[in-house]
Design a protein around this motif. Structure first.
Motif, mmCIF file in Angstrom:
data_model
loop_
_atom_site.group_PDB
_atom_site.id
_atom_site.type_symbol
_atom_site.label_atom_id
_atom_site.label_comp_id
_atom_site.label_asym_id
_atom_site.label_seq_id
_atom_site.Cartn_x
_atom_site.Cartn_y
_atom_site.Cartn_z
ATOM 1 N N VAL A 58 0.846 -1.192 0.000
ATOM 2 C CA VAL A 58 0.000 0.000 0.000
ATOM 3 C C VAL A 58 0.884 1.246 0.000
ATOM 4 C CG1 VAL A 58 -1.806 1.284 1.218
ATOM 5 C CG2 VAL A 58 -1.802 -1.220 1.269
ATOM 6 N N THR A 60 0.547 5.506 -0.186
ATOM 7 C CA THR A 60 -0.371 6.644 -0.144
ATOM 8 C C THR A 60 0.290 7.961 -0.532
ATOM 9 O OG1 THR A 60 0.057 6.849 2.241
ATOM 10 C CG2 THR A 60 -1.890 5.595 1.577
ATOM 11 N N PHE A 108 -7.988 2.224 1.743
ATOM 12 C CA PHE A 108 -8.035 1.088 2.665
ATOM 13 C C PHE A 108 -9.412 0.426 2.668
ATOM 14 C CE2 PHE A 108 -3.998 2.575 4.236
ATOM 15 C CZ PHE A 108 -3.393 1.420 4.734
ATOM 16 N N PHE A 123 2.284 -1.604 4.450
ATOM 17 C CA PHE A 123 1.935 -0.202 4.249
ATOM 18 C C PHE A 123 3.208 0.631 4.310
ATOM 19 C CE2 PHE A 123 -0.496 3.599 6.330
ATOM 20 C CZ PHE A 123 -0.391 4.323 5.148
ATOM 21 N N ARG A 125 4.823 4.163 4.202
ATOM 22 C CA ARG A 125 4.218 5.475 4.456
ATOM 23 C C ARG A 125 5.218 6.481 5.007
ATOM 24 N NH1 ARG A 125 3.253 6.666 9.839
ATOM 25 N NH2 ARG A 125 3.513 4.966 11.340
ATOM 26 N N THR A 131 -2.642 6.332 10.411
ATOM 27 C CA THR A 131 -2.556 4.884 10.535
ATOM 28 C C THR A 131 -3.860 4.248 11.014
ATOM 29 O OG1 THR A 131 -1.679 5.090 12.786
ATOM 30 C CG2 THR A 131 -0.078 4.963 10.984
ATOM 31 N N MET A 134 -5.462 1.349 9.059
ATOM 32 C CA MET A 134 -4.879 0.013 9.099
ATOM 33 C C MET A 134 -5.755 -0.976 9.865
ATOM 34 S SD MET A 134 -0.899 1.130 9.794
ATOM 35 C CE MET A 134 -0.311 -0.554 9.944
ATOM 36 N N ASP A 142 3.441 -2.157 9.254
ATOM 37 C CA ASP A 142 3.738 -0.740 9.113
ATOM 38 C C ASP A 142 5.211 -0.539 8.746
ATOM 39 O OD1 ASP A 142 3.357 1.968 9.219
ATOM 40 O OD2 ASP A 142 3.398 2.115 11.397
#
Length: 228
Positions: A58, A60, A108, A123, A125, A131, A134, A142
């Motif tokens: 993921v 973002t 998400f 993820f 990031r 967060t 999640m 993470d």
């Protein structure tokens, strides 16, 4: 910083990346003089991946992409928006999922609907990313790949802010960097999306404009239409 002739309206673009020539030309054609005043900078953390095997990645923000050099290119990727998608594809990834609304919440939510039981999600990031999303996934890890650092305005910039008619802000981090100087600004905010809009409304009662599509080009179209 010097002000423009009276025929032009002064605006600040506060993003870290420079506007393209075509974007700047569109603003100039609307009678706007654009001053690039970056308020934040990002730095890669060089943190190693917390896991070596996963099914979904993921992303973002396109800022995270340079940190993904060692990530296998056959992993399925979920990208928050068009610019992030383009940045990922430019380095060999194939984006399998992108939400219609370019927000982390939408990303998400859509991802939770397609991730199968037992699949692992990573993820990648920035340190200030939300967060809370999640929690929608059962097996998500993470990985903080970059950090965001704000800066103080110079005395010249603070003085110039008094005459600025519009602020183009692309993140809550930029809004936070401007917060100590808000008594010097009397114009209109132009926020790239709802998350940044919320950050503005928490600190300012001035007008806020948000484009329907959360992209830089849409934001430029929005401000261009307002000032034409």
């Amino acid at each position: 910083m010097t002000f423009s002739p009276r025929s032009m309206r002064d605006v600040w673009y506060t993003g870290t990346k420079r506007l393209t020539a075509s974007q700047r030309a569109r603003l100039t054609a609307s009678g706007l003089s654009v001053h690039h005043v970056p308020l934040i900078e990002t730095r890669l953390t060089h943190n190693q991946m917390p896991i070596s095997r996963f099914d979904w990645l993921v992303v973002t923000s396109q800022t995270a992409v340079p940190a993904l050099r060692d990530v296998p290119r056959d992993v399925r990727v979920a990208a928050v928006g068009e610019k992030t998608k383009q940045a990922l594809e430019a380095v060999g990834f194939t984006v399998a999922l992108m939400p219609e609304t370019f927000t982390g919440d939408a990303l998400f939510r859509d991802l939770a609907a397609v991730v199968k039981a037992g699949e692992v999600v990573l993820f990648a990031r920035g340190d200030l990313a939300n967060t809370a999303h999640m929690a929608q996934l059962e097996n998500v890890h993470d990985w903080v790949v970059y950090e965001t650092i704000g800066r103080e305005l110079t005395a010249t910039e603070v003085e110039a802010l008094e005459g600025i008619e519009a602020l183009l802000v692309l993140s809550p981090s930029a809004v936070r960097a401007l917060t100590p100087y808000l008594n010097h600004f009397h114009g209109t905010w132009y926020a790239i999306g709802e998350v940044t809009e919320r950050a503005v409304r928490e600190v300012s009662t001035l007008p806020v404009r948000v484009p329907e599509c959360y992209t830089m080009d849409a934001l430029i179209q929005c401000i261009g239409e307002d000032f034409s």
